[in-house]
Design a protein around this motif. Structure first.
Motif, mmCIF file in Angstrom:
data_model
loop_
_atom_site.group_PDB
_atom_site.id
_atom_site.type_symbol
_atom_site.label_atom_id
_atom_site.label_comp_id
_atom_site.label_asym_id
_atom_site.label_seq_id
_atom_site.Cartn_x
_atom_site.Cartn_y
_atom_site.Cartn_z
ATOM 1 N N LEU A 237 38.864 17.315 -58.295
ATOM 2 C CA LEU A 237 37.627 18.016 -57.939
ATOM 3 C C LEU A 237 37.141 17.554 -56.568
ATOM 4 C CD1 LEU A 237 35.185 19.798 -58.465
ATOM 5 C CD2 LEU A 237 34.178 17.910 -59.787
ATOM 6 N N ALA A 238 37.148 16.248 -56.317
ATOM 7 C CA ALA A 238 36.724 15.726 -55.014
ATOM 8 C C ALA A 238 37.614 16.270 -53.892
ATOM 9 C CB ALA A 238 36.769 14.193 -55.029
ATOM 10 N N MET A 239 38.903 16.403 -54.167
ATOM 11 C CA MET A 239 39.821 16.941 -53.157
ATOM 12 C C MET A 239 39.541 18.412 -52.871
ATOM 13 S SD MET A 239 43.342 15.063 -54.416
ATOM 14 C CE MET A 239 44.359 15.421 -52.980
ATOM 15 N N SER A 240 39.114 19.160 -53.895
ATOM 16 C CA SER A 240 38.756 20.563 -53.655
ATOM 17 C C SER A 240 37.495 20.647 -52.803
ATOM 18 C CB SER A 240 38.564 21.292 -54.983
ATOM 19 O OG SER A 240 37.404 20.851 -55.658
ATOM 20 N N PHE A 241 36.552 19.738 -53.030
ATOM 21 C CA PHE A 241 35.350 19.686 -52.193
ATOM 22 C C PHE A 241 35.712 19.334 -50.753
ATOM 23 C CE2 PHE A 241 31.887 17.008 -50.410
ATOM 24 C CZ PHE A 241 30.923 17.994 -50.286
ATOM 25 N N ASP A 242 36.650 18.400 -50.602
ATOM 26 C CA ASP A 242 37.132 18.035 -49.268
ATOM 27 C C ASP A 242 37.719 19.242 -48.548
ATOM 28 O OD1 ASP A 242 38.481 16.076 -47.206
ATOM 29 O OD2 ASP A 242 40.128 17.243 -48.072
ATOM 30 N N ARG A 243 38.549 20.027 -49.224
ATOM 31 C CA ARG A 243 39.153 21.223 -48.604
ATOM 32 C C ARG A 243 38.086 22.271 -48.278
ATOM 33 N NH1 ARG A 243 42.202 20.570 -45.585
ATOM 34 N NH2 ARG A 243 41.166 18.560 -45.686
ATOM 35 N N PHE A 244 37.076 22.403 -49.140
ATOM 36 C CA PHE A 244 36.001 23.363 -48.879
ATOM 37 C C PHE A 244 35.239 22.993 -47.615
ATOM 38 C CE2 PHE A 244 31.402 24.189 -49.446
ATOM 39 C CZ PHE A 244 31.431 25.573 -49.246
ATOM 40 N N VAL A 245 34.891 21.724 -47.487
ATOM 41 C CA VAL A 245 34.152 21.279 -46.294
ATOM 42 C C VAL A 245 35.013 21.432 -45.052
ATOM 43 C CG1 VAL A 245 33.054 19.297 -45.170
ATOM 44 C CG2 VAL A 245 32.717 19.688 -47.617
ATOM 45 N N ALA A 246 36.299 21.064 -45.147
ATOM 46 C CA ALA A 246 37.188 21.126 -43.975
ATOM 47 C C ALA A 246 37.357 22.557 -43.475
ATOM 48 C CB ALA A 246 38.549 20.533 -44.328
ATOM 49 N N ILE A 247 37.360 23.532 -44.377
ATOM 50 C CA ILE A 247 37.596 24.919 -43.979
ATOM 51 C C ILE A 247 36.298 25.643 -43.625
ATOM 52 C CG2 ILE A 247 38.390 27.167 -44.853
ATOM 53 C CD1 ILE A 247 40.537 25.650 -46.407
ATOM 54 N N SER A 248 35.254 25.394 -44.407
ATOM 55 C CA SER A 248 34.010 26.131 -44.182
ATOM 56 C C SER A 248 33.137 25.509 -43.090
ATOM 57 C CB SER A 248 33.206 26.216 -45.477
ATOM 58 O OG SER A 248 32.788 24.920 -45.894
ATOM 59 N N ASN A 249 33.265 24.215 -42.868
ATOM 60 C CA ASN A 249 32.414 23.544 -41.875
ATOM 61 C C ASN A 249 33.222 22.495 -41.116
ATOM 62 O OD1 ASN A 249 30.183 22.814 -40.441
ATOM 63 N ND2 ASN A 249 28.929 22.247 -42.205
ATOM 64 N N PRO A 250 34.270 22.919 -40.400
ATOM 65 C CA PRO A 250 35.173 21.949 -39.763
ATOM 66 C C PRO A 250 34.515 21.088 -38.692
ATOM 67 C CG PRO A 250 35.637 24.182 -39.002
ATOM 68 C CD PRO A 250 34.671 24.308 -40.134
ATOM 69 N N LEU A 251 33.496 21.613 -38.000
ATOM 70 C CA LEU A 251 32.860 20.844 -36.927
ATOM 71 C C LEU A 251 32.080 19.652 -37.469
ATOM 72 C CD1 LEU A 251 31.591 23.749 -34.622
ATOM 73 C CD2 LEU A 251 33.665 22.363 -34.384
ATOM 74 N N HIS A 252 31.607 19.733 -38.692
ATOM 75 C CA HIS A 252 30.826 18.648 -39.275
ATOM 76 C C HIS A 252 31.593 17.922 -40.387
ATOM 77 C CE1 HIS A 252 27.762 21.380 -37.503
ATOM 78 N NE2 HIS A 252 27.145 20.243 -37.212
ATOM 79 N N TYR A 253 32.900 18.168 -40.453
ATOM 80 C CA TYR A 253 33.726 17.599 -41.519
ATOM 81 C C TYR A 253 33.638 16.076 -41.542
ATOM 82 C CZ TYR A 253 38.073 16.413 -44.021
ATOM 83 O OH TYR A 253 39.003 15.893 -44.884
ATOM 84 N N ALA A 254 33.875 15.454 -40.400
ATOM 85 C CA ALA A 254 33.858 13.986 -40.334
ATOM 86 C C ALA A 254 32.458 13.430 -40.549
ATOM 87 C CB ALA A 254 34.406 13.519 -38.987
ATOM 88 N N ALA A 255 31.441 14.187 -40.144
ATOM 89 C CA ALA A 255 30.064 13.714 -40.306
ATOM 90 C C ALA A 255 29.616 13.788 -41.766
ATOM 91 C CB ALA A 255 29.127 14.545 -39.432
#
Length: 320
Positions: free
Chosen positions: A122-140
Motif C-alpha cells: 500500500l505504501a508503495m502504491s502511495f509512492d507511485r501516486f505521488v511520483a506520477i501526480s506530483n513529481p515536482l514535490h515528490y522529494a519534499a
C-alpha cells in the motif's frame, strides 16, 4: 450432544506439542518435494538480500521508491525465515514436532509479516501516486523522516493487530486427539480448529484482522491506481503515458503475486472446508513462499537501476 457433554467435563488441556503433517497425501515423496522448496527458499533469501545490499551500496538508489522496495525485501526475508525452519525440518528430516508456545510464536511472526507486506505494498502504491501526480514535490513530500514514520506505523499496525491472537488461542481447551496440523508451519485457522471449544471469538477476530489489514489495503491500492490511471491519461504525449505507467509495472505484479493467493486462501478457509486438505496446504505454500521468491525476480527484471546495481555488486564480488 453426548460428545459435547463429554468435552465439557474433561479437564483443561493444551498439548505439549503439535505434529505437522507437511503436505497431506504426499508424505512418501517429501524428500523429492524438499528439492524445489530448498531452491525456492535459497532464491528468496539470496534475491531479497541482494536487493537490500544493492540499495544500501548504491547512492543513486537512495530514493523513496527504493527505500520502500527495501522494506518489501526485508519483509520477504522475515516471511521466508518464518516458515523455513519447520518446513525443511519436516521435508528433510521428517521432524514433525513443534512445541505449543513455539507454534504460537511462529504463527504470530508469520501473520505479522503478512500484514507488514500488505501494508508495504500500500505504501508503495502511495509512492507511485505521488511520483506520477506530483513529481515536482515528490522529494519534499516523501522525505526520509516521513518514510521512517511510515515504516514504524506499518510495524506497529501489524504488531497491535496480531498481538491478541496467541492469547485468544491460549485460553482455548484443545482436543488430545486433534494435535495434527495440516501444514509444516503454524497457521492460525489450522491451529484454531484443533480446539474442542467455542472458537467464535477467534473466527471473528481473525476475520476482523483480514478485513482491517489486507482488505482495506487492497481497496486503497485499487483507489491509488484509479487516480494514477486518471493522471496518466491526462498526460499530453503517448510516450509520457507509457513512461509513467512503466514505473508501476513492477509494483502491480508484486500486488497480484501477493493478494491473489491471499484472497484465494481466505476464501478456501471460509467456504472450501469440503476441499481436500492438500488443496489448503498447497494454497498456503503458494501464499507464503512464492511472493518472496518472485518479488526480487520481478524487480531485478523490470527495474533497470536495481538490475544494474545488482550486476555491479556481483561483478565486484567476483573480482574480489
Amino acid at each position: 450432544m453426548l460428545l459435547s457433554h463429554s468435552y465439557v467435563n474433561i479437564s483443561f488441556f493444551q498439548p505439549h506439542a503439535f505434529l505437522m503433517i507437511g503436505i497431506p497425501g504426499l508424505e512418501a515423496v517429501h524428500g523429492w518435494i524438499s528439492i524445489p522448496f530448498s531452491f525456492m527458499y535459497t532464491v528468496a533469501l539470496t534475491g531479497n538480500c541482494l536487493i537490500l545490499l544493492a540499495v544500501r551500496r548504491t547512492p543513486s538508489l537512495h530514493q523513496p521508491m527504493y527505500y520502500f522496495l527495501s522494506m518489501l525485501a526485508l519483509t520477504d526475508v522475515g516471511l521466508t525465515l518464518s516458515t523455513l525452519p519447520t518446513t525443511l525440518a519436516v521435508l528433510w528430516f521428517d521432524y514433525r514436532h513443534i512445541g505449543f508456545n513455539a507454534c504460537l510464536v511462529q504463527m504470530f511472526f508469520l501473520h505479522s509479516f503478512s500484514v507488514v507486506e500488505s501494508s508495504v505494498l500500500l505504501a508503495m502504491s502511495f509512492d507511485r501516486f505521488v511520483a506520477i501526480s506530483n513529481p515536482l514535490h515528490y522529494a519534499a513530500i516523501l522525505t526520509n523522516n516521513v518514510i521512517i514514520r511510515i515504516g514504524l506505523a506499518i510495524v506497529a499496525r501489524a504488531t497491535l493487530s496480531l498481538f491478541p491472537v496467541p492469547f485468544l488461542l491460549k485460553r482455548l481447551n484443545f482436543c488430545p486427539d486433534k494435535i495434527l496440523l495440516s501444514h509444516s508451519f503454524c497457521f492460525h485457522p489450522d491451529v484454531m480448529r484443533r480446539a474442542c471449544a467455542d472458537i467464535t471469538i477467534n473466527i471473528h477476530y481473525g476475520l476482523y484482522v483480514v478485513l482491517s489489514t489486507g482488505g482495506i489495503d487492497s481497496l486503497f491500492i485499487i483507489l491509488s491506481y484509479v487516480l494514477i490511471l486518471h493522471t496518466v491519461l491526462g498526460l499530453a504525449s503517448p510516450r509520457e503515458r507509457i513512461r509513467a505507467f512503466n514505473t508501476c509495472v513492477s509494483h502491480i505484479l508484486a500486488v497480484f503475486v501477493f493478494f491473489i493467493p491471499g484472497i484465494t486462501m481466505s476464501m478456501i478457509h471460509r467456504f472450501g472446508r469440503h476441499l481436500p486438505t492438500v488443496v489448503h496446504a498447497l494454497v498456503a505454500y503458494v501464499y507464503l513462499v512464492v511472493p518472496p521468491v518472485l518479488n526480487p525476480i520481478i524487480y531485478s527484471v523490470k527495474s533497470k537501476p536495481i538490475r544494474e546495481a545488482m550486476i555491479r555488486m556481483l561483478k565486484r564480488k567476483g573480482q574480489g
